[in-house]
Design an enzyme around this catalytic site. Structure first.
Site, short mmCIF file in Angstrom:
data_model
loop_
_atom_site.label_atom_id
_atom_site.label_comp_id
_atom_site.label_asym_id
_atom_site.label_seq_id
_atom_site.Cartn_x
_atom_site.Cartn_y
_atom_site.Cartn_z
N GLY A 30 -62.33 42.98 -1.86
CA GLY A 30 -60.93 42.86 -2.20
C GLY A 30 -60.31 41.57 -1.67
N GLY A 44 -57.05 51.17 -3.37
CA GLY A 44 -57.62 49.82 -3.29
C GLY A 44 -59.14 49.90 -3.37
N HIS A 45 -59.72 50.77 -2.52
CA HIS A 45 -61.18 50.96 -2.56
C HIS A 45 -61.62 51.48 -3.93
CE1 HIS A 45 -60.33 51.81 1.87
NE2 HIS A 45 -61.20 50.82 1.93
N GLN A 99 -62.18 37.18 4.50
CA GLN A 99 -63.48 37.87 4.52
C GLN A 99 -64.25 37.61 3.22
OE1 GLN A 99 -64.18 42.08 5.91
NE2 GLN A 99 -63.91 42.49 3.75
N VAL A 153 -54.48 45.80 -4.50
CA VAL A 153 -53.77 46.96 -5.03
C VAL A 153 -52.63 47.30 -4.05
CG1 VAL A 153 -53.97 49.37 -5.74
CG2 VAL A 153 -55.88 47.80 -6.08
N LEU A 164 -60.59 56.17 2.45
CA LEU A 164 -60.50 55.54 1.12
C LEU A 164 -59.13 55.72 0.48
CD1 LEU A 164 -64.00 56.56 -0.32
CD2 LEU A 164 -63.36 54.46 0.88
N HIS A 165 -58.72 54.70 -0.23
CA HIS A 165 -57.44 54.73 -0.96
C HIS A 165 -57.67 54.04 -2.30
CE1 HIS A 165 -57.25 50.56 0.22
NE2 HIS A 165 -57.27 50.90 1.51
#
Ligand code: AMP
Length: 282
Positions: free
Chosen positions: A147, A36-37, A153, A176, A33-34
C-alpha cells in the site's frame, strides 16, 4: 482456504499449486485486517491464480516494545475476513519459522532509509527488509502487493527487489480511506472515540494542502499543515515533510510544493499515525 503455520509446509503446498500453472500473488500484513488490506488482497486475487496472505506481527520492525505489545491482534476476525476474500493460503508463522538466524539483510539504499520513518524509527526498515526478504524467499511470489499508505516502505521494498534482482513484481496500491478521509490503519483500532473524531484533522490538513496550497512554497505548505494539526489538542505532529516522490529527497523551502509528495507522522494521544498525499492537481 489453507491455513498454514509452517514455512516448509507452505513451500510444499506452493510447489504443488505452481505445477498447475498458477501465478502466485502475495500480500504481507501484520493482521488486524481492514478494507485497506482487503483491497490489496482483492487486487492479488484478480491478477493471480493463487493468493497468499501472511499475518505476522514482526517484532524486529518495532522500535518501541510498547508499540509492539499494544499492536492490535484480531486473528479470529482476520481469518473470517480472509475466508471470504478469495485468499487461497493464510500464512501465520511463528517467529522462529521466519527468523531461523540473526542475519541482517544488507541493501544499499543510498539514503532512502535514513529520512522520514527511517530517521524517526531507528531500525524500523532494517526489520521490514529482514522480514519481507525472508517471506519472499519462502513464498517466491510472482507479484507482491504493498500500500502507498506506507509509501517509504513501498520504495524500500522496490529497491530491495532491484538490489537482489529478485523476479518479483511489486504492485503499489492506492491508500484506502474512511468516509471522512482518515487513512485506514490497524492502529486506528487503538483510538478512543474522541481521538478518532480528532484524527480526521490529519487527512483534512493534507487534502487542504493539495487542493488549496500546492502552488505555494514548500515552507509555506509545511507551516500551514503543521499549524492546522498542532492547533488540535489531541494531535502532536512528529514530522511534516515534502519530498520528491521517486527518491524521497527532502525539498528545500523555496521550491514550489506542486507535484511533490507530502508525508506526515502524527501522534493522536499515544497512537502514531502516518499519512501522505501527492500535491498534484488530480
Ligand atoms: P500492515 O498490516 O499495516 O503492515 O499493512 C500491510 C499492507 O497493507 C502494507 O502494504 C500497507 O501499506 C497496506 N495498507 C495498510 N493500510 C492501508 C490503507 N489504508 N490503504 C492501502 N494500503 C494499506
Amino acid at each position: 482456504m489453507i491455513i498454514c503455520k509452517d514455512s516448509n509446509y507452505l513451500r510444499n503446498i506452493l510447489r504443488k499449486l505452481r505445477e498447475l500453472n498458477n501465478d502466485v500473488g502475495f500480500v504481507p500484513t501484520m493482521g488486524a485486517l481492514h478494507q485497506g488490506h482487503m483491497t490489496l488482497i482483492e487486487k492479488s486475487v484478480s491478477e493471480n491464480g493463487i493468493t497468499v496472505v501472511s499475518i505476522f506481527v514482526n517484532p524486529r520492525q518495532f522500535n518501541q516494545s510498547e508499540d509492539f505489545e499494544n499492536y492490535p491482534r484480531t486473528l479470529d476476525e482476520d481469518l473470517k475476513l480472509l475466508q471470504y476474500s478469495g485468499c487461497d493460503v493464510a500464512f501465520l508463522p511463528e517467529y522462529e519459522n521466519v527468523f531461523n538466524d540473526d542475519t541482517k539483510i544488507e541493501v544499499e539504499f543510498n539514503g532512502l532509509d535514513s529520512v522520514l520513518e527511517g530517521e524517526h524509527r531507528p531500525g524500523h526498515f532494517q526489520g521490514v527488509v529482514d522480514v519481507v526478504y525472508r517471506l519472499f524467499d519462502i513464498i517466491t511470489p510472482d507479484k507482491a502487493y504493498f500500500g502507498k499508505k506506507d509509501y517509504q516502505q513501498l520504495l524500500i521494498i522496490s529497491k530491495m527487489v532491484e538490489f537482489f534482482n529478485l523476479p518479483i513484481e511489486i504492485i503499489p496500491c492506492s491508500i484506502v480511506r474512511e468516509k471522512d478521509g482518515l487513512a485506514l490503519s490497524s492502529r486506528n483500532k487503538r483510538l478512543n472515540k474522541v481521538e478518532r473524531e480528532n484524527a480526521v484533522i490529519i487527512s483534512k490538513a493534507i487534502f487542504l494542502a493539495k487542493n488549496e496550497y500546492r502552488n505555494e512554497t514548500v515552507n509555506n505548505v509545511k507551516k500551514i499543515v503543521w499549524n492546522m494539526i498542532s492547533e488540535n489538542q489531541y494531535l502532536t505532529p512528529e514530522y511534516i515533510e515534502i519530498c520528491d516522490p521517486k527518491t524521497l529527497k527532502l525539498c528545500s523551502g523555496n521550491e514550489e510544493a506542486v507535484n511533490k509528495l507530502l508525508l506526515t507522522a502524527v501522534y493522536c494521544g499515544k497512537v502514531r499515525l502516518i499519512d501522505n498525499i501527492l500535491l498534484d492537481s488530480n
